[in-house]
Write an enzyme that holds these catalytic residues in place. Structure first.
Site, PDB file in Angstrom:
ATOM      1  CG  ASN A 386      -2.042  -0.942   1.171  1.00 20.01           C
ATOM      2  OD1 ASN A 386      -3.285  -0.721   0.086  1.00 20.01           O
ATOM      3  ND2 ASN A 386      -2.169  -2.319   1.598  1.00 20.01           N
ATOM      4  CG  ASP A 387       1.224   2.584   3.164  1.00 19.26           C
ATOM      5  OD1 ASP A 387       0.002   3.557   2.965  1.00 19.26           O
ATOM      6  OD2 ASP A 387       0.290   2.680   4.882  1.00 19.26           O
TER       7      ASP A 387
END
Length: 460
Positions: A386-387
């Site tokens: 994700n990040d």
């Protein structure tokens, strides 16, 4: 110290250093770990043959209990739960040092007649060991889901409270140093230090957990070295300093990988699955794909870069990913793996998972090495990351992760993201990558999705 003890210590330290050298690569890591374990066993033996070592019955009982608990726990732990086990076992080491300091306080009548360095080292070990133990328990709770991953704090008054508790712990230690022999003071030292560990780690969100684990590991090593100094135990001094130094270096590297200072991380308040943040991205529509379409795209690509994340670990998809890569390679497709330093929940998490699946070490590329290749890559396959792939880190100055180095996945010709849902990652913010016109989402369990792609590849 007797000659046999010195000889055993020399052998132990040589094995420890040689074992650490093996940890520099996945191919030699298992052997290096075993060699270092043997070295630590030799060091323990050297400590036990010192004349007047103590009550052998209690020592044997302690070793038996530790073995009965530790070995089954290590054998049964899943790779997804490895970060919390590391946090828990690390904390136990700090707690042991704190208890040693308490015992030393009682056995020496509040360090009466002891050299000043023994008293200082013991009190240092008491404070740092207690901070590490209770902080590690919070980290374990957050990773295990027993405590919410989001920051838990008192807002603006949090830092003031932290400072007051630190001063209280130091005040108790100083009072002991000035000659006060009340046992309430050593208890107060341990209790206030415990409060420091709780109050510092609770406000730290899930996005910073990899750095926190590394930092607490370093603190445990330093406390063990201090205890070794107080007890004149060479093994504890050397092993503790190795852990403290390596943990400190790793903490600094991890913080740089997130473009965050260590004080900012300790201050807390970042990450943990909170509300989505960042700017609006158009109508926020995503494009879905199927396993069949994903297989066609990959089969006709010149190069595919796999970007693993915690979602791959949760699904235990690493073996399926390796099988998929073999099929692609048989079709003439080049496959590489992009590893971000803080992907997963502990340092090196992705490397360990992929090494377990026998992924060739040469295909594992660190962020700085692989980032330049995304623009020349036909397809990037993001599996539960994700990040570390969020373009907002480069493009949105209002984003909490702005400035964090990321994998340049968005520069690939096309991107396929394997993900269970649109839920945000550890930082609690939406990922711009998912809304990009060149990105397609393949929703579902990562392992099942990869296995579906494999079946489609077989018929192409």
């Amino acid at each position: 110290m007797t000659t046999p003890t010195v000889a055993l210590y020399i052998v132990a330290f040589a094995l420890l250093i040689y074992g650490l050298m093996g940890l520099t690569g996945p191919r030699t890591a298992v052997r290096g770990n075993l060699i270092a374990a043997v070295g630590m066993g030799v060091a323990v033996l050297a400590a036990l043959i010192v004349p007047g070592v103590g009550n052998w019955a209690l020592i044997v009982l302690g070793v038996a209990l530790g073995t009965a608990i530790g070995v089954p726990a290590a054998q049964r732990v899943k790779m997804t739960a490895m970060p919390q086990m590391v946090a828990l076992f690390n904390g136990v080491g700090g707690g042991a040092v704190a208890l040693i300091a308490w015992v030393e306080f009682n056995s020496t009548a509040a360090f009466s007649g002891e050299p000043t360095y023994v008293m200082v080292a013991s009190l240092f070990g008491a404070i740092v060991g207690s901070v590490s133990f209770w902080g590690s328990l919070v980290a374990f709770g957050k990773l295990q889901g027993l405590i919410p991953g989001r920051p838990i704090s008192l807002g603006n008054s949090q830092q003031l409270l932290n400072a007051l508790v630190v001063l209280a712990a130091l005040a108790c230690a100083v009072a002991i140093g000035l000659g006060n022999d009340s046992e309430l003071l050593i208890i107060g030292t341990l209790v206030f230090a415990a409060a420091v560990g709780l109050l510092v780690v609770l406000p730290i969100g899930g996005a910073d957990m990899p750095v926190v684990i590394s930092l607490l590991n370093a603190l445990t090593g330093l406390s063990a070295a201090a205890a070794g100094l107080a007890l004149s135990n060479t093994a504890m001094i050397v092993a503790g300093m190795i852990v403290g130094a390596s943990g400190s270096i790793l903490t600094n590297l991890m913080a740089k990988a997130m473009n965050r200072s260590i004080p900012a991380i300790v201050a807390g308040g970042f990450g943990g699955g909170g509300a989505a943040a960042g700017r609006e991205i158009g109508e926020r529509t995503v494009r879905e794909t199927s396993a069949a379409d994903a297989a066609v795209q990959m089969a006709y690509a010149n190069q595919v870069i796999v970007v693993p994340g915690y979602g791959m670990a949760v699904a235990q998809a690493q073996h399926a990913v390796r099988d998929m890569a073999k099929l692609l390679e048989e079709k003439g497709v080049g496959v590489k793996y992009a590893i971000h330093p803080v992907a997963g929940r502990m340092p090196g998490h992705m490397n360990v998972l992929l090494a377990e699946a026998d992924v060739p070490y040469e295909q594992l590329k660190e962020m700085d090495e692989i980032n330049g290749e995304f623009a020349r890559t036909d397809l990037a396959l993001v599996i539960g990351a994700n990040d570390v792939t969020n373009p907002a880190a480069r493009t949105d100055s209002s984003s909490p992760i702005h400035g964090m180095p990321i994998l340049n996945v968005d520069q690939s010709k096309s991107v396929i993201v394997l993900k269970r849902s649109m839920n945000p990652g550890f930082a609690g913010i939406e990922n711009e990558l998912y809304y990009s016109p060149g990105t397609a989402m393949l929703f579902g369990d990562a392992k099942s999705s990869v296995e579906s792609v494999i079946e489609e590849l077989k018929v192409l």
